[in-house]
Design an enzyme around this catalytic site. Structure first.
Site, short mmCIF file in Angstrom:
data_model
loop_
_atom_site.label_atom_id
_atom_site.label_comp_id
_atom_site.label_asym_id
_atom_site.label_seq_id
_atom_site.Cartn_x
_atom_site.Cartn_y
_atom_site.Cartn_z
N ASN A 40 0.39 -1.73 -1.64
CA ASN A 40 0.26 -2.81 -2.83
C ASN A 40 -1.25 -3.58 -2.59
O ASN A 40 -0.93 -4.82 -2.73
CB ASN A 40 1.57 -3.83 -2.29
N ASN A 67 5.57 4.65 -2.01
CA ASN A 67 5.87 5.14 -3.64
C ASN A 67 4.91 4.36 -4.71
O ASN A 67 4.86 4.86 -5.69
CB ASN A 67 7.18 4.61 -3.77
N HIS A 68 4.38 3.13 -4.24
CA HIS A 68 3.35 2.54 -5.26
C HIS A 68 2.13 3.01 -4.94
O HIS A 68 1.27 2.48 -5.79
CB HIS A 68 3.50 0.77 -4.75
N HIS A 151 8.01 4.86 5.68
CA HIS A 151 8.16 3.94 4.49
C HIS A 151 9.55 4.07 3.78
O HIS A 151 9.77 5.03 3.18
CB HIS A 151 7.21 4.62 3.54
N HIS A 178 8.94 -5.06 3.02
CA HIS A 178 8.16 -6.41 3.02
C HIS A 178 8.90 -7.28 3.91
O HIS A 178 8.24 -8.49 3.96
CB HIS A 178 7.84 -6.84 1.51
FE LIG Z 1 5.31 -2.12 -0.55
FE LIG Z 2 7.32 1.20 -1.02
#
Ligand SMILES: [Fe+2]
Ligand SMILES: [Fe+2]
Length: 260
Positions: A40, A67-68, A151, A178
């Protein structure tokens, strides 16, 4: 070897926290290497080449993701040449980038594996437990220090993985939610473990996003564009693992939380 693991860095506020605290912590706790989850890092979504280079300049040794990492198309143009960047190793064959690496810092060789959980994750992934077994054997030919960024969404899957690799991985730190967890332990066979390191970004936010946008989406159920919360106090979350170089086991684990 002292390894500082930093969870998901959220956009500009997260990068600001790194700029502030990495040098400070270097003086205070003399970490050897720093691993940061960067999925992120660019405006809350993915990674650009410019941000990748900025993070290298800040002294980040290894970048992990999740995933991001695919949120910006630009990633496909540089991920194969980004030698300090990992994406989850359990993506299927054909996905660009790499999922583990062997690095050297202050004369010590260490391996890092990035894996993604399968529970509540909408990705086409291979099983992370089996993928770990294969990569672990590879890395062990070079070093007995093996650090994993797991993750994942579910703490149960994270704990199951931690116990599965206990005594093999030196350290496992969770990312993705997070939200930091207070369950840092040295597991029975010597693996340092924490379910989630937590993000670095503005804390009065919904996991880094402007609260009004997240609330509207949850309350009304309509799609809403998410933007990074940039106003307010920033929290920096990290976990320090002290790993015995001769055995590859964690000898101490400590959560670190700072405000900016
Ligand atoms: Fe994240
Ligand atoms: Fe993630």
């Amino acid at each position: 070897m002292r390894i500082l693991a930093v969870g998901d860095i959220i956009g500009k506020p997260g990068r600001k926290a790194l700029r502030e605290f990495l040098p400070q912590l270097k003086d205070e706790i003399a970490y050897d290497a720093v691993i940061v989850n960067v999925e992120n890092a660019a405006g809350g979504f993915g990674l650009t080449q410019k941000v990748y280079e900025e993070l290298l300049e800040l002294g980040v040794d290894v970048m992990t993701s999740g995933n991001h990492i695919w949120d910006r198309k630009e990633i496909y143009s540089f991920i194969d040449d980004a030698h300090n960047l990992l994406r989850p190793a359990n993506y299927p064959e054909g996905v660009p980038g790499r999922g583990f690496g062997i690095f050297k810092k202050n004369g010590v060789v260490f391996g890092v594996i990035n894996l993604m959980g399968k529970v509540f994750m909408e990705c086409n992934l291979e099983n992370p437990f089996g993928v770990f077994d294969e990569i672990y054997e590879e890395i062990r030919k070079e070093t007995n220090i093996v650090v994993v960024d797991f993750h994942a969404e579910a703490t149960s899957e994270k704990w199951a993985f931690g116990i599965y690799v206990d005594g093999r991985a030196s350290a496992v730190f969770g990312t993705h939610t997070h939200i930091p967890t207070a369950d840092e332990f040295i597991l029975k066979k010597g693996t340092g473990y924490v379910s989630d390191v937590g993000m670095s970004g503005v804390w009065y936010s919904v996991i880094g996003v402007k609260p009004a946008q997240a609330i509207e989406r949850l309350k009304l159920g309509v799609p809403r564009r998410f933007e990074v919360e940039e106003k307010g106090q920033v929290v920096f979350n990290a976990v320090l693992f002290d790993i015995d170089e001769s055995t590859g086991k964690t000898i101490s684990i400590e959560r670190i939380k700072r405000f900016l």
